[in-house]
Design a protein around this motif. Structure first.
Motif, PDB file in Angstrom:
ATOM      1  N   ASN A 179       1.191  -1.600   0.104  1.00 43.36           N
ATOM      2  CA  ASN A 179       0.235   0.163   0.056  1.00 43.36           C
ATOM      3  C   ASN A 179       1.231   0.949  -0.096  1.00 43.36           C
ATOM      4  N   ARG A 180       1.635   1.080   1.145  1.00 47.87           N
ATOM      5  CA  ARG A 180       2.584   2.562   0.864  1.00 47.87           C
ATOM      6  C   ARG A 180       3.267   3.202  -0.454  1.00 47.87           C
ATOM      7  N   ARG A 181       4.411   0.958  -0.961  1.00 47.85           N
ATOM      8  CA  ARG A 181       4.645   2.116  -2.603  1.00 47.85           C
ATOM      9  C   ARG A 181       3.995   2.686  -3.667  1.00 47.85           C
ATOM     10  N   LEU A 182       1.921   1.819  -3.395  1.00 50.99           N
ATOM     11  CA  LEU A 182       1.801   2.186  -4.241  1.00 50.99           C
ATOM     12  C   LEU A 182       1.386   3.828  -4.366  1.00 50.99           C
ATOM     13  N   GLY A 183       0.899   3.666  -3.277  1.00 49.29           N
ATOM     14  CA  GLY A 183       0.640   5.797  -2.887  1.00 49.29           C
ATOM     15  C   GLY A 183       1.406   6.308  -3.450  1.00 49.29           C
ATOM     16  N   GLN A 184       3.553   5.750  -3.099  1.00 48.35           N
ATOM     17  CA  GLN A 184       4.319   7.049  -3.558  1.00 48.35           C
ATOM     18  C   GLN A 184       4.585   6.390  -4.822  1.00 48.35           C
ATOM     19  N   GLY A 185       5.008   5.051  -5.948  1.00 46.81           N
ATOM     20  CA  GLY A 185       4.946   5.032  -6.781  1.00 46.81           C
ATOM     21  C   GLY A 185       6.147   4.835  -6.590  1.00 46.81           C
ATOM     22  N   ARG A 186       6.450   3.404  -5.714  1.00 45.14           N
ATOM     23  CA  ARG A 186       7.410   2.859  -5.386  1.00 45.14           C
ATOM     24  C   ARG A 186       7.849   1.429  -5.349  1.00 45.14           C
ATOM     25  N   LEU A 187       6.531   1.079  -6.850  1.00 45.95           N
ATOM     26  CA  LEU A 187       6.545  -0.503  -6.781  1.00 45.95           C
ATOM     27  C   LEU A 187       7.666  -1.286  -7.558  1.00 45.95           C
ATOM     28  N   ALA A 188       8.429   0.386  -8.602  1.00 45.22           N
ATOM     29  CA  ALA A 188       9.472  -0.709  -9.996  1.00 45.22           C
ATOM     30  C   ALA A 188      10.714  -1.238  -8.947  1.00 45.22           C
ATOM     31  N   GLU A 189      11.159  -0.069  -7.337  1.00 47.93           N
ATOM     32  CA  GLU A 189      12.152  -0.617  -7.102  1.00 47.93           C
ATOM     33  C   GLU A 189      12.431  -1.944  -6.267  1.00 47.93           C
ATOM     34  N   ILE A 190      10.816  -3.113  -6.177  1.00 51.45           N
ATOM     35  CA  ILE A 190      11.256  -4.178  -5.735  1.00 51.45           C
ATOM     36  C   ILE A 190      10.451  -5.523  -6.777  1.00 51.45           C
ATOM     37  N   PHE A 191      10.025  -4.675  -7.997  1.00 50.63           N
ATOM     38  CA  PHE A 191       9.320  -5.281  -9.238  1.00 50.63           C
ATOM     39  C   PHE A 191       9.983  -5.580 -10.420  1.00 50.63           C
ATOM     40  N   GLY A 192      10.305  -4.745 -11.076  1.00 55.24           N
ATOM     41  CA  GLY A 192      11.631  -3.763 -11.741  1.00 55.24           C
ATOM     42  C   GLY A 192      10.246  -3.088 -12.861  1.00 55.24           C
ATOM     43  N   GLU A 193      10.459  -3.851 -13.608  1.00 55.41           N
ATOM     44  CA  GLU A 193      10.438  -3.015 -14.974  1.00 55.41           C
ATOM     45  C   GLU A 193       9.079  -2.650 -15.527  1.00 55.41           C
ATOM     46  N   PRO A 194       8.381  -4.165 -15.014  1.00 55.73           N
ATOM     47  CA  PRO A 194       6.610  -4.041 -15.047  1.00 55.73           C
ATOM     48  C   PRO A 194       6.090  -2.927 -14.722  1.00 55.73           C
ATOM     49  N   ALA A 195       6.249  -2.873 -13.141  1.00 54.02           N
ATOM     50  CA  ALA A 195       6.165  -2.138 -12.088  1.00 54.02           C
ATOM     51  C   ALA A 195       5.620  -0.568 -12.234  1.00 54.02           C
ATOM     52  N   LEU A 196       7.101  -0.122 -13.615  1.00 52.55           N
ATOM     53  CA  LEU A 196       7.629   1.973 -13.898  1.00 52.55           C
ATOM     54  C   LEU A 196       6.244   2.269 -14.683  1.00 52.55           C
ATOM     55  N   GLY A 197       5.290   2.116 -15.390  1.00 56.05           N
ATOM     56  CA  GLY A 197       4.226   2.369 -15.783  1.00 56.05           C
ATOM     57  C   GLY A 197       2.894   3.218 -14.571  1.00 56.05           C
ATOM     58  N   PHE A 198       2.764   2.051 -13.836  1.00 54.51           N
ATOM     59  CA  PHE A 198       2.248   2.860 -12.544  1.00 54.51           C
ATOM     60  C   PHE A 198       3.290   3.552 -11.672  1.00 54.51           C
ATOM     61  N   ASP A 199       4.217   3.282 -11.462  1.00 54.56           N
ATOM     62  CA  ASP A 199       4.743   4.480 -10.876  1.00 54.56           C
ATOM     63  C   ASP A 199       5.141   5.611 -11.493  1.00 54.56           C
ATOM     64  N   ARG A 200       5.343   5.828 -12.819  1.00 51.67           N
ATOM     65  CA  ARG A 200       5.179   7.123 -13.609  1.00 51.67           C
ATOM     66  C   ARG A 200       3.678   7.987 -13.398  1.00 51.67           C
ATOM     67  N   PHE A 201       2.498   7.493 -13.895  1.00 56.10           N
ATOM     68  CA  PHE A 201       1.455   7.858 -13.067  1.00 56.10           C
ATOM     69  C   PHE A 201       1.298   8.213 -11.689  1.00 56.10           C
ATOM     70  N   MET A 202       1.719   7.415 -10.619  1.00 56.83           N
ATOM     71  CA  MET A 202       1.886   8.327  -9.350  1.00 56.83           C
ATOM     72  C   MET A 202       2.910   9.027  -8.890  1.00 56.83           C
TER      73      MET A 202
END
Length: 803
Positions: free
Chosen positions: A87-110
């Protein structure tokens, strides 16, 4: 990047090839934090008892407000640390730090939205009341982290990272994320602008579903208002001229007064509908101490009960569909310009630099984000969007939502309840009941007061006439207290009647669920808790009954089609998992939607009717609004709809009867191809299933460890037990009842609740998935509130003691 490359990038190739038995042993043997005994911690003032009942619900008893919220942070981390981290990483846009490239698009939006920056500003501005609660909660989370460094969740061990200590801004970022998800509608505005470009203002306006006549309102009509509003077509035309356009959580909640209750006291039911996931979005908890006694659903990472009851009042929540976001088209000085036009002339764009760290990359991705006075620019993330679009949202501004939530937990009457909601920044429907027999409805949040227009389409950012003029006051927001009918209902349906003088929304969800709930409430003089439970599991479809009636003029000759129509005509309109007619109805409706709207919308039809996944980050609310519009068109059977002046938008069918017959033929052919020729095997649950998926479940065999399902399930998007189909799918991936609660205000011991999966986020825990069979069958567990009852069924007792 595919999943296999992702596994290799995370260094999980060996793990992915490991046996499931080994992985399960790893989960089961993973050391769990003790649930019994005494734990000594820094930061506490007096002993706190954490009593867990047989369902794993913690009942927290402390002498001070600080200690109770400290303990909530501790038990959240104990049972759901991975969920909190996600939840914290979703809100902060920091998923790619642990999941890598697949999460980059979501992080860019957040990162572009900047929720974490707003949360930081809110944390700095917090008053003493909310600061004390949030800091106590954070201290509890960090106390767990510091004393259980080697008891990390299995997900953290697999992904090889250690959660950092929590801060107050992290808590607020999780809250901002929830508020954003419950209030987003900017994508519907963007989709409307695409329709205007394709069809022109007249054509787009003709495809705008109105709220179906006769469907319920959340606030009873009859209030004295002056009318409002620019006509819909006029707004389409004006915005088209100004901008030179060329030719995103659903729910039920209701309450009845003592006069309509078999218990002689008010009854309240609430079931928020959100995406199914593992672990459940909710975590039940009971907080008791220092004048606080509240039980219900919490969200890991947030220090309050969001839906529940205290000693005096109970409340439920639904998404309001109120429009608190607007898209603005900004005029910039050519490509690469750093200036944009405002009512006061050209002003510099504000630039924010975000560095997004991506697992597997040596250097961070640098995202340059431009903002105007309205908000951040979204255009770089929207496929094919050439305009400079910004989004203005109440959620992207500092608010006092946490203070309102804290006061809501302590409210003791209608006045205190409304005062607490006045501080909430997010626009939600609240259903209310209290021990004195009162019931009510209240819209919360900051709702913009628009000078011009209705928020339907992107508007000119340089024109001050489209600016917001502050927010509606609490007294101006829709409200109902003890209505004469003796009940209040909210199911994402329209709130006020057309006489209400302010712009709230144009995206009201079809009122079929509200209609069915209202009929059920009127079907008997008095209601019991058991009857409320049956209503929460109700899979009766109002649109199914209406659609079958509209097939009276269709008489097919094909034997399969004849039999399919016989199933529909003999049907009780309940979409049970065993129903054959339900399968035929759903496929028939899909074919009708495509045949009615496809010729006009062309490539936009899939997003409009929900048959295809939206491209990029933007979807629309249209799929949840279009069924009523379809039924209205079928009733009117206007030949002009099938044959508009635009040749490329004309239907291939000469009459509505021919269209209905063809849709039936197509549906039967599709079902025969999928399910075979034996119609007796066309059970709805063969197609309509629900799964509780975990982010790591994409990696086999981790899916068998972390995920549960698929399970056959009844219902669809228009039944009170809402199990909405995903885009282009039959599976219930959009919304399901994520938490069910029924409160008897006369006898709290008669209250009950359940959520989807279980209290624990640890796969080796017996409470990881023990709620699933209860939830599927419509069973509940007691919503325990009395200490003696809690002690009588004690499963574990943990004492948190000051060091």
């Amino acid at each position: 990047m595919g999943v296999n490359h992702w596994i290799a990038g995370l260094g999980l190739a060996t793990l992915a090839g490991a046996g499931l038995a080994g992985l399960f042993r790893l989960a089961v043997r993973q050391p769990q934090a003790p649930l019994d005994g005494v734990v000594t911690l820094d930061g506490l003032k007096i002993d706190v008892e954490v009593i867990r009942d047989p369902e794993g619900v913690p009942h927290i008893y402390g002498a001070t407000d600080h200690d109770v919220h400290f303990a909530l942070g501790y038990v959240h981390a104990q049972d759901r640390l991975w969920h909190m981290e996600l939840n914290r990483r979703l809100g902060q846009g920091r998923l790619a730090e642990i999941f890598g490239e697949p999460a980059l698009g979501f992080d860019r939006f957040m990162r572009r939205l900047g929720l974490s920056h707003v949360a930081t500003a809110e944390a700095i501005a917090m008053g003493p009341e909310e600061r004390a609660v949030v800091n106590a909660y954070v201290d509890g989370v960090n106390a767990y982290l510091s004393t259980h460094r080697w008891r990390l969740p299995l997900e953290c061990r697999i992904l090889n990272f250690r959660p950092s200590p929590w801060e107050a801004a992290d808590v607020l970022a999780v809250g901002k994320l929830l508020c954003w998800l419950l209030s987003a509608n900017w994508d519907s505005e963007w989709f409307r602008s695409q329709m205007v470009e394709r069809l022109g203002p007249e054509g787009a306006a003709a495809l705008e579903p109105g709220y179906p006549t006769g469907q319920p309102l959340a606030v009873p009509p009859g209030m004295s208002y002056t009318g409002l509003g620019m006509p819909l077509l006029a707004e389409f035309q004006e915005v088209q001229r100004s901008l030179h356009l060329v030719g995103s959580g659903m729910s039920n909640a209701w309450a009845v007064s003592p006069e309509r209750s078999a218990t002689g006291a008010a009854l309240l039911a609430s079931d928020p509908h959100l995406r199914p996931q593992m672990p459940s979005i909710w975590y039940e908890a009971h907080l008791c101490g220092a004048g606080l006694n509240v039980v219900g659903a919490t969200m890991p990472g947030v220090p309050v009960v969001l839906i529940g009851h205290n000693e005096r009042i109970a409340w439920g929540i639904t998404a309001s569909m109120v429009d608190t976001q607007d898209l603005f088209v900004e005029r910039v000085q050519g490509d690469g310009s750093t200036r944009y036009l405002t009512p006061d002339g050209w002003e510099p764009l504000t630039t924010r630099i975000e560095q997004i760290r991506v697992r597997g990359r040596d250097e961070p991705i640098v995202e340059t984000i431009q903002e105007t006075r309205h908000g951040p620019a979204l255009s770089p993330l929207l496929p094919g969007e050439a305009r400079f679009l910004t989004v203005q949202s109440t959620i992207l501004r500092a608010q006092d939502t946490v203070r309102g939530a804290i006061r809501l937990n302590r409210a003791s009457n209608w006045e205190e309840f409304r005062a607490a909601l006045a501080d909430l920044g997010v626009a939600l429907n609240f259903i209310y009941a209290d021990r004195d027999g009162n019931i009510g409805y209240q819209l919360s949040g900051q709702v913009p007061r628009r000078k011009k227009g209705t928020g339907l389409l992107p508007v000119p950012g340089w024109d001050p006439n489209y600016d917001w003029d502050g927010y509606l006051t609490a007294e101006e927001l829709p409200s109902a207290f003890n209505p004469r009918c003796g009940y209040v209902v909210s199911a994402n349906n329209r709130i006020p009647d057309v006489a209400y003088p302010h712009v709230l929304s144009h995206d009201w969800i079809d009122g079929f669920r509200a209609m069915r709930i209202e009929k059920q409430l009127l079907s008997r003089e008095r209601h019991t808790v058991d009857e409320f439970a049956a209503m929460q599991m109700d899979v009766y479809s109002e649109p199914a009954q209406q659609l079958v009636a509209l097939y009276a003029d269709v008489e097919p000759s094909d034997p399969f089609e004849v039999r399919a129509l016989e199933h529909l005509r003999r049907w009780d309109y309940r979409l049970t998992a065993e129903s054959i007619a339900a399968t035929i109805f759903v496929e028939l409706k899909r074919r009708l939607l495509q045949n009615v709207f496809g010729p006009r919308l062309g490539p936009l039809a899939g997003c409009y009717v929900g048959s295809s996944t939206p491209s990029g980050i933007a979807g629309s609310a249209y799929p949840a609004r279009v069924t009523g519009f379809l039924l209205d068109l079928l009733r009117r059977a206007d030949p002009a709809w099938l044959h508009p002046q635009e040749v490329d938008q004309r239907s291939p069918f000469q009459s509505w009867t021919e269209l209905k017959q063809a849709s039936l033929s197509q549906a039967v052919l599709e079902l025969r191809a999928m399910l075979g020729d034996d119609m007796d095997l066309w059970h709805w649950g063969r197609l309509h299933t629900v799964s509780f998926d975990h982010p790591l479940g994409q990696i086999k065999p981790l899916d068998r460890l972390f995920c549960r399902g698929p399970y056959p399930i009844g219902g669809d998007g228009d039944t009170p037990c809402q199990t909405a189909l995903g885009a282009g799918s039959y599976r219930a991936t959009e919304w399901v009842p994520s938490y069910r609660q029924i409160v008897d205000l006369g006898n709290f011991a008669n209250s009950r609740s359940i959520h989807t999966t279980g209290q624990s986020g640890h796969p080796g825990s017996p409470h990881f998935d023990d709620f699933i069979p209860l939830w599927r069958e419509g069973h509940y567990h007691p919503m325990r509130f009395d200490r003696r009852e809690i002690l009588d069924c004690l499963a574990h007792m943990l004492v948190l003691r000051p060091a």
